[in-house]
Scaffold this active site. Structure first.
Site, PDB file in Angstrom:
ATOM      1  N   GLU A  53      35.291 -24.075  48.942  1.00 52.55           N
ATOM      2  CA  GLU A  53      35.566 -25.091  48.422  1.00 52.55           C
ATOM      3  C   GLU A  53      37.009 -25.930  48.665  1.00 52.55           C
ATOM      4  OE1 GLU A  53      31.473 -24.347  46.306  1.00 52.55           O
ATOM      5  OE2 GLU A  53      33.378 -23.232  46.134  1.00 52.55           O
ATOM      6  N   THR A  54      36.690 -26.973  49.562  1.00 56.37           N
ATOM      7  CA  THR A  54      37.716 -28.140  49.482  1.00 56.37           C
ATOM      8  C   THR A  54      37.546 -29.276  48.560  1.00 56.37           C
ATOM      9  OG1 THR A  54      38.674 -27.151  51.378  1.00 56.37           O
ATOM     10  CG2 THR A  54      39.371 -29.312  50.702  1.00 56.37           C
TER      11      THR A  54
END
Length: 279
Positions: A53-54
């Site tokens: 995830e970002t």
């Protein structure tokens, strides 16, 4: 001479006290209040980072708003990237309110999410508890994709299937076929069992969301903690995620059915890098 616009980016390891362990997440602060990049820009950055995830966040009139992207999709909830974002705001970005408070609230697709810090260096997420039901329909690809020993139970939460096994060794022995699991209609698949030195262990497989095995999945513990609290008859639990990188979490179930059940998910964060994105 024109200047190429840029953004700060951090990469941190969440749910670990050791660098290069836990779950890496990228965090991108968006400095203009209430101003997002386009969805395409954020998805492109997340794909370029190629991490589970970002997280992107903006300041709002009342606090912060957070969004999370895997390399392929935007998702509704992510624990480790929220923990990492809390760390960035508290300790790295020098936000005006970060030195005067030990708690912050993010607006998100999953409603308000609180992050608190304590004197011992741990951060705590306050997330809504998932609601589980015995899986009435079990996709054939679920068990075919997991292989291994026969599970004891199969449940379905809001976004994931949860498959319960008898022992930690069962969890450790799984060698999933991700070509099968990617066809299971869910965000991902949680597998869990009693732990040998903790209350419970788990792994998380999410090829549907662009990551075959997530190192440590904070959001999955909104599903795991209510199940194990009910099974073990206790509301405070210690958990370990058995990925190659590994992760360690503390969970606490609180609230009521009337007010809404919630889960405190606590962990530590290590900073890996600080950089700059050229747009």
């Amino acid at each position: 001479m024109t200047t190429t616009p840029s953004l700060r980016i951090y990469q941190l390891d969440a749910f670990t006290d050791t660098l290069y362990k836990g779950n890496p997440a990228a965090v991108v602060p968006l400095t203009d209040q209430n101003q997002w990049l386009t969805d395409v820009q954020m998805q492109t950055i997340a794909a370029e980072n190629n991490l589970a995830e970002t997280a992107f966040y903006v300041r709002t009139d009342t606090g912060y708003h957070i969004r999370w992207f895997t390399p392929t999709v935007e998702i509704d909830l992510c624990g480790h990237a929220t923990l990492a974002t809390g760390y960035v705001i508290f300790f790295l970005e020098n936000q005006p309110d970060s030195t005067t408070t030990d708690a912050m609230t993010f607006d998100s697709r999953s409603g308000p999410l609180k992050v608190c810090r304590s004197d011992d260096g741990w951060l705590t997420l306050d997330f809504p508890a998932d609601v589980l039901q015995k899986a009435a329909v079990q996709p054939p690809a679920l068990l075919a994709g997991l292989g291994g020993p026969k599970p004891l139970e199969i449940h379905k939460g809001k976004t994931d299937f949860m498959v319960v096994y008898a022992t930690q060794a069962d969890i450790e022995s799984l060698e999933p076929d991700f070509r099968e699991l990617v066809t299971v209609p869910a965000r991902g698949v949680i597998v869990t069992a009693p732990g040998t030195d903790v209350d419970f262990v788990s792994r998380f497989f999410g090829p549907q969301s662009g990551i075959d095995e997530d190192p440590v999945t904070g959001s999955a513990h909104t599903t795991l903690a209510p199940y194990w609290a009910n099974r073990l008859g206790k509301t405070e639990l210690v958990a370990r995620q058995l990925s190659a990188r590994g992760g360690y979490l503390r969970c606490k179930l609180h609230g009521t059915e009337e007010t809404g059940r919630r889960v405190d998910i606590s962990g530590q964060v290590q900073v890996y890098l600080k950089g700059e994105i050229w747009l």
